[in-house]
Design an enzyme around this catalytic site. Structure first.
Site, short mmCIF file in Angstrom:
data_model
loop_
_atom_site.label_atom_id
_atom_site.label_comp_id
_atom_site.label_asym_id
_atom_site.label_seq_id
_atom_site.Cartn_x
_atom_site.Cartn_y
_atom_site.Cartn_z
CE LYS A 98 47.64 77.16 56.11
NZ LYS A 98 47.17 76.92 57.50
CD GLU A 136 62.21 72.36 59.37
OE1 GLU A 136 62.11 71.14 59.69
OE2 GLU A 136 61.80 73.28 60.06
#
Length: 819
Positions: free
Chosen positions: A203, A277
């Protein structure tokens, strides 16, 4: 006469140009990108099973160029049913894709890299138009790095069968990426996932989706089988629908720390592997012996690259006090010469902010800085274009460590400056943040640079440089910057698992997760039976707890009887509470820096010494294990022998997992160091109580961590008998701290403690859920068993790989030569 006048005027113009040396516009043509958009009639659907889909009666939202405000295209907003379709396509494709040879997968990744090179110019233009960053950055940095990732991971696809022979792919991977590097983040995630045999549903960010659409076409053009890569554009709700899909095995996310915490809670207990992250507030540490002119250019690259919209942007500048005035003056002069303008102008240094919401955020933080009394400098010589979403490079001085602009990640072209006097103060200021993504150190004293680089808690540290990246070097953070690594060999482990170790997928009901967990009622004396207690004829002994290298009394002053067969009293152990956890963590935290700095050889000798002393008391431990309920003499002897061998095994690993030199294009050395995680909380299971205890604390401490460990609640006596073994084995105080009591009760407080860096839990499935869910508060790493029984007698490479992964974290230090 007119000719002479014309020559005179031309001469004056030339003099004026030479005097100012201003750059003229150098626009890159957008014709090819616009033509590609036109081929799709300006509308894009979602990409699944090898083709674009345009379901009827769907919402399409405009994609706008931040630099001009013009609408580039309209892209569909995928819905929950599209998630279902894309995940099904990925699952179907996984069967064949994972069974292909490494060579076959390598050829596909190689083809994607080649086709990206063939379309590099249009990719660069499209990325610049869609995101607002300068074309020079997309052409010279983003797209070449994308290509590099697919080439690099084509090599790992080829080598997987030999170099990672005991590993297997995870399955269907859900990947959610941000808007600051749309195509590069896509490449960072898709390339390793595909190389290791997984399939992907990705996405892209709502603001920047066009380059992902073009990448989908490149995949088709390269002949990638349908369903291996699927791309779903949409908003946050779509992202959570994808992440929570029951047929997704792995979630990889890059984005804000807040959303990362939500994803940790959302996936808790399900068995899905998660890598995050997240954000950063990266320090740039400039010493007085640095080349200040070079450091100024480093600042420009660190904070104004991509308008500061970089998770590892050097947004906190720490300058040694005696060169602070000189350095700030140089930096202001350099800011006067930065060029702001349209993203397709090849002479522009600073492009546009990605969207109006982000621009408003940047403006709000600068106003907060002014309100707090800071000095804000924006060059009066800079001209901000009137059209588009632009913000000038900004320097904020006269701030405190408690200033909001110093603490929060702004994600824009705003730099805050603090001063320091000594290297020790510089390290404290650098680490005075919830984040731990990256840092840079600027000095001509190489030993000083390395000393500071080792001490800064960050996943990446650059020496006399900033924002260097390569597919061969891992990237990722510590603390609230997340966990897991992208790129390098270390990045591969986020997309594989030990063969046959797939956790069971679980979904807990609302009643399950709301039921009380972690509470306990302290033990009271056992009721006397008809024939009373059978107490051995020896001096009564209640074990204390082991904290800070000493046997100490617990806070609660409760104890619990451990009964053997026929209600024989084998011993009593203390029932610990929250305050005992606090004391133990404090001891472990205090011991961590010194233990982590010890030579690996020294740590191994201590582990060998523990094995030697345990072996000297072999008969005592065998008798103890054999005397517990269900105990067996032969099985007890086998467990003690395996325990001694396990100590030897982990002692052997003390000096064989230090790191490696990464083969990046840098002229110099990029060194990957396997650092300890820090303080690890450990909750042990009941089976094989002595062996599991040693199998968990030994790898943790041999790799430089300290720990607080809760032994098997059913039979903790074998662990408490180790108190004296530790005391006579030269184990430094605080390295291993042992608390007895209710496993879930103590685990709850260990997981919630902010100075515990990782939590390993081997208990129930619902307990695993709570550990992962509660760990989100400070994003500590977790290792849980999801209620599965572990065979603690298992040995070999799979065991080493799994445990070494959990008890170390990789720091990459970039050291240029000739700088």
């Amino acid at each position: 006469e007119r000719e002479r006048e014309r020559e005179r005027m031309d001469g004056e113009k030339i003099k004026e140009v030479m005097k100012k040396l201003e750059y003229g516009p150098a626009p890159e043509s957008a014709d090819a990108a616009n033509e590609w958009i036109a081929k799709h009639n300006g509308k894009f659907g979602f990409y699944s099973d090898g083709k674009f889909h345009h379901p009827e009666d769907r919402l399409y939202t405009p994609t706008v160029c931040p630099g001009t405000g013009e609408t580039l295209a309209e892209i569909i907003e995928a819905e929950a049913e599209d998630v279902e379709e894309a995940v099904r396509a990925a699952r179907r494709a996984f069967v064949k894709w994972s069974s292909r040879t490494g060579y076959e997968r390598a050829r596909f990744l190689y083809a994607i890299a080649r086709h990206m090179q063939k379309h590099a110019r249009v990719l660069s233009v499209l990325e610049s138009m869609d995101n607002g960053k300068s074309f020079r950055e997309t052409r010279d940095a983003d797209i070449p790095l994308c290509v590099r990732h697919f080439y690099y991971h084509a090599g790992w696809a080829q080598l997987m069968d030999t170099e990672l022979s005991f590993m297997e792919p995870l399955g269907v991977v859900a990947q959610v990426i941000p808007w600051n590097f749309p195509l590069l983040m896509l490449a960072w995630k898709i390339a390793p996932a595909l190389a290791m045999g997984n399939t992907v549903v990705l996405k892209p960010a709502p603001s920047t989706r066009l380059s992902a659409m073009l990448f989908a076409e490149i995949c088709a053009e390269a002949g990638l089988p349908p369903g291996v890569v699927n791309i779903l554009p949409g908003g946050n709700d779509l992202g959570f629908a994808l992440v929570n899909h029951p047929d997704v095995d792995k979630v990889a996310f890059t984005g804000s720390t807040g959303v990362g915490k939500l994803l940790r809670r959302s996936t808790a207990g399900t068995g899905k592997k998660l890598s995050l992250e997240l954000g950063g507030k990266s320090p740039m540490v400039v010493f007085d012996n640095a080349d200040l002119d070079t450091a100024v250019e480093g600042v420009v690259n660190a904070i104004w690259f991509n308008q500061g919209q970089v998770c590892c942007a050097g947004s906190r500048l720490l300058v040694q006090e005696n060169v602070y005035p000189q350095f700030v003056a140089k930096l202001r002069r350099r800011m006067d010469n930065l060029r702001i303008g349209g993203p397709l102008d090849k002479c522009v240094d600073v492009g546009a902010i990605v969207n109006e919401a982000q621009l408003a955020r940047v403006q709000q933080y600068v106003q907060i800085a002014r309100d707090e009394g800071a000095t804000v400098y924006q060059s009066p010589l800079q001209q901000v274009p009137g059209k588009g979403l632009f913000y000038p490079p900004t320097l904020v001085t006269d701030v405190e460590t408690s200033s909001q602009v110093v603490i929060d990640e702004i994600f824009g072209p705003v730099l805050v400056v603090l001063t320091f006097r000594s290297p020790a103060e510089a390290v404290k200021l650098a680490n005075n943040t919830a984040f731990g993504l990256s840092a840079s150190v600027w000095t001509q004293d190489v030993p000083q640079a390395l000393d500071v680089a080792f001490k800064i808690r960050a996943g990446v540290v650059w020496v006399n440089s900033h924002n260097l990246f390569d597919a061969a070097a891992g990237f990722g953070g510590m603390k609230e910057s997340g966990y897991g690594r992208e790129s390098g060999r270390e990045g591969l482990y986020e997309y594989v698992r030990v063969r046959g170790s797939a956790p069971p997928y679980r979904v807990f009901t609302v009643d399950d997760v709301k039921a009380p967990w972690g509470g306990t009622v302290p033990a009271t004396p056992e009721p006397v039976g008809d024939d009373g207690f059978h107490v051995r004829e020896r001096v009564d002994r209640t074990y204390k707890v082991f904290v800070g290298g000493k046997q100490v009394r617990p806070d609660g002053q409760y104890s619990r009887v451990i009964l053997g067969p026929n209600r024989t009293v084998l011993g009593e152990v203390s029932e610990c509470n929250r305050k005992d956890v606090r004391n133990a963590v404090e001891a472990a935290y205090k011991a961590a820096p010194g233990w982590g700095k010890r030579a690996a050889y020294n740590r191994s000798q201590i582990l060998y010494f523990i094995a030697e002393n345990l072996d000297a008391r072999r008969e005592e431990f065998v008798a103890q294990l054999a005397g517990r309920p269900g105990g067996d003499q032969e099985e007890a002897a086998r467990e003690v022998a395996a325990t001694v061998e396990r100590l030897f095994y982990w002692a052997a690993w003390a000096d064989k997992h230090g790191g490696s030199v990464q083969e990046t294009p840098l002229y110099g050395a990029t060194v990957a160091i396997h650092e300890p995680v820090g303080v690890i909380g450990i909750a042990c299971p009941d089976n094989s109580p002595l062996l599991n205890f040693v199998s968990l604390f030994a790898p943790a401490i041999v790799r430089g961590n300290t720990c607080v460990i809760v032994p098997s609640p059913a039979f903790p006596l074998c662990a408490t008998s180790l108190f004296q073994v530790f005391e006579c084995s030269d184990l430094p105080p605080g390295v291993v701290n042992i608390l007895t009591g209710d496993r879930d009760h103590l685990t709850k407080y260990l997981t919630e403690h902010r100075e515990v860096d990782a939590m390993w839990y081997f208990g129930t499935a619902i307990g695993s859920y709570h550990v992962e869910h509660r760990s989100a508060d400070n994003l500590k790493r977790t290792q849980v068993n999801y209620g599965k029984t572990v065979d603690w007698f298992a040995t070999g490479a799979p065991l080493a790989s799994q445990m070494l992964y959990h008890c170390t974290q990789v720091k990459n230090i970039w050291i240029p030569a000739g700088v």
